[in-house]
Design an enzyme around this catalytic site. Structure first.
Site, mmCIF file in Angstrom:
data_model
loop_
_atom_site.group_PDB
_atom_site.id
_atom_site.type_symbol
_atom_site.label_atom_id
_atom_site.label_comp_id
_atom_site.label_asym_id
_atom_site.label_seq_id
_atom_site.Cartn_x
_atom_site.Cartn_y
_atom_site.Cartn_z
ATOM 1 N N CYS A 1 5.522 -7.605 28.279
ATOM 2 C CA CYS A 1 5.805 -7.205 29.220
ATOM 3 C C CYS A 1 5.223 -6.051 29.545
ATOM 4 O O CYS A 1 4.994 -4.841 30.208
ATOM 5 C CB CYS A 1 7.685 -7.257 29.754
ATOM 6 N N HIS B 1 13.041 -4.512 29.512
ATOM 7 C CA HIS B 1 12.244 -5.137 29.631
ATOM 8 C C HIS B 1 11.110 -4.368 31.059
ATOM 9 O O HIS B 1 12.768 -2.875 31.779
ATOM 10 C CB HIS B 1 12.990 -6.201 30.672
#
Length: 346
Positions: A95, A171
């Site tokens: 990510c 994230h």
């Protein structure tokens, strides 16, 4: 995040790490700065600002709610990913690089370099899930990403295991202005999130991110915000060159006046020119100092990143072995345990 590890390492949320990643991917004249404020004045001081990368604690329940209702403005909607370069994340741990690419590949003014240009050209006509798969199988980008793998061989098996519900999982998502609209690019979602038209995206993005942070408890402070901006050294050096040109022009005019017969009017102009040259010289010195600061920052980034990549395990093993041979290891371990207990009591 994702279904499989795919041999992509975890990446630390650090401006020096992200800056080197971007450079090693081939993009030019781009750097990353850490932000501590979301006010528009701070953001505008960093222009050209290409996009923001936001790190937060991922929560399964929150993600499920967002499948039916987007975060941010009530008007936020899923957008057509054919209008925005958006790739779904199909592998775990990618990510960070995916967030970087979400900014780079959506800003045409950035010079991407051959590697990223080729990747964009190859994948731009693919649907979002296939773009993610193309990224997962791009050896060149994966090698750059994995150049930051920590050489902690004793922890390799634990690092490779999938995250469980008991783990804190973080994230990265990106916020980018595209075509007069503000988009949130989160690879875990099926499409980009359109936060609506914006006349001043630096003003609007602060509101969107603050609303995102407000969804967490007041005790949750583990957020990080990074700005992808133009290389400050290049911008500062351009301003220095502009000042040099102005000083040269004023010096030429000053020399021409000195060659003419002096008069009261010309004396006034000489004084005015000398004052302007002095002011420009001070401004130039200030800019040169800022260039030195930026050069020092990049040197520190290189040094810190070299430490991140270096394997210290052999050194630690040799030190521990030497201490054991000299009979001081046991006492050192006892003192270390006592210090650790004392820190917990503070």
């Amino acid at each position: 995040m994702g279904s499989e590890n795919g041999n992509w390492c975890l990446i630390e949320s650090d401006p020096g790490v992200f800056t080197e990643l971007i450079q090693n991917m081939g993009a030019r004249d781009v750097q990353v700065e850490e932000l501590y404020s979301l006010d528009s004045e701070t953001l505008k001081s960093m222009e050209p600002l290409y996009g923001l990368i936001f790190l937060f604690k991922w929560q399964r329940q929150q993600q499920q709610q967002q499948q039916s209702q987007s975060v941010g403005s009530p008007a936020a909607t899923e957008a057509d990913s054919s209008k925005v370069y958006f790739a779904q994340q199909v592998i775990q741990n990618a990510c960070a690089t995916q967030a970087i690419l979400s900014v780079l590949l959506n800003r045409p003014e950035i010079e991407l370099g051959e590697r990223l240009e080729n990747f964009r050209s190859f994948s731009v006509d693919l649907p979002a899930d296939m773009r993610g798969l193309a990224l997962a199988n791009c050896d060149q980008i994966r090698q750059v990403h994995n150049s930051f793998v920590r050489p902690e061989s004793f922890l390799a098996d634990d690092r490779a295991r999938p995250a469980t519900e008991d783990d804190d999982v973080f994230h990265f998502v990106s916020y980018v202005p595209i075509g007069g609209r503000l988009y949130e690019l989160d690879g875990l979602k099926p499409a980009p999130i359109d936060h609506g038209a914006t006349n001043d995206w630096l003003e609007d993005v602060g509101r969107v991110i603050q609303q995102r942070m407000a969804e967490y408890s007041r005790d949750e402070i583990r957020f990080n915000l990074l700005a992808v901006i133009g290389d400050r050294r290049k911008l500062l050096n351009q301003r220095v060159s502009s000042i040099d040109a102005n000083i040269s022009r004023l010096l030429a005019r000053l020399e021409a006046l000195r060659l003419d017969d002096s008069s009261t009017e010309e004396d006034d102009e000489v004084s005015r020119l000398q004052s302007q040259i002095g002011q420009l010289s001070v401004e130039r010195a200030d800019l040169e100092h800022l260039v030195e600061v930026e050069n020092g920052k990049f040197a520190r980034y290189r040094f810190d990143n070299s430490l991140r990549k270096h394997n210290f395990i052999p050194l630690v093993f040799q030190l521990v072995s030497a201490m054991a041979q000299k009979g001081v290891l046991d006492d050192a371990m006892v003192r270390a345990e006592e210090k650790a207990k004392a820190r917990k009591l503070r």
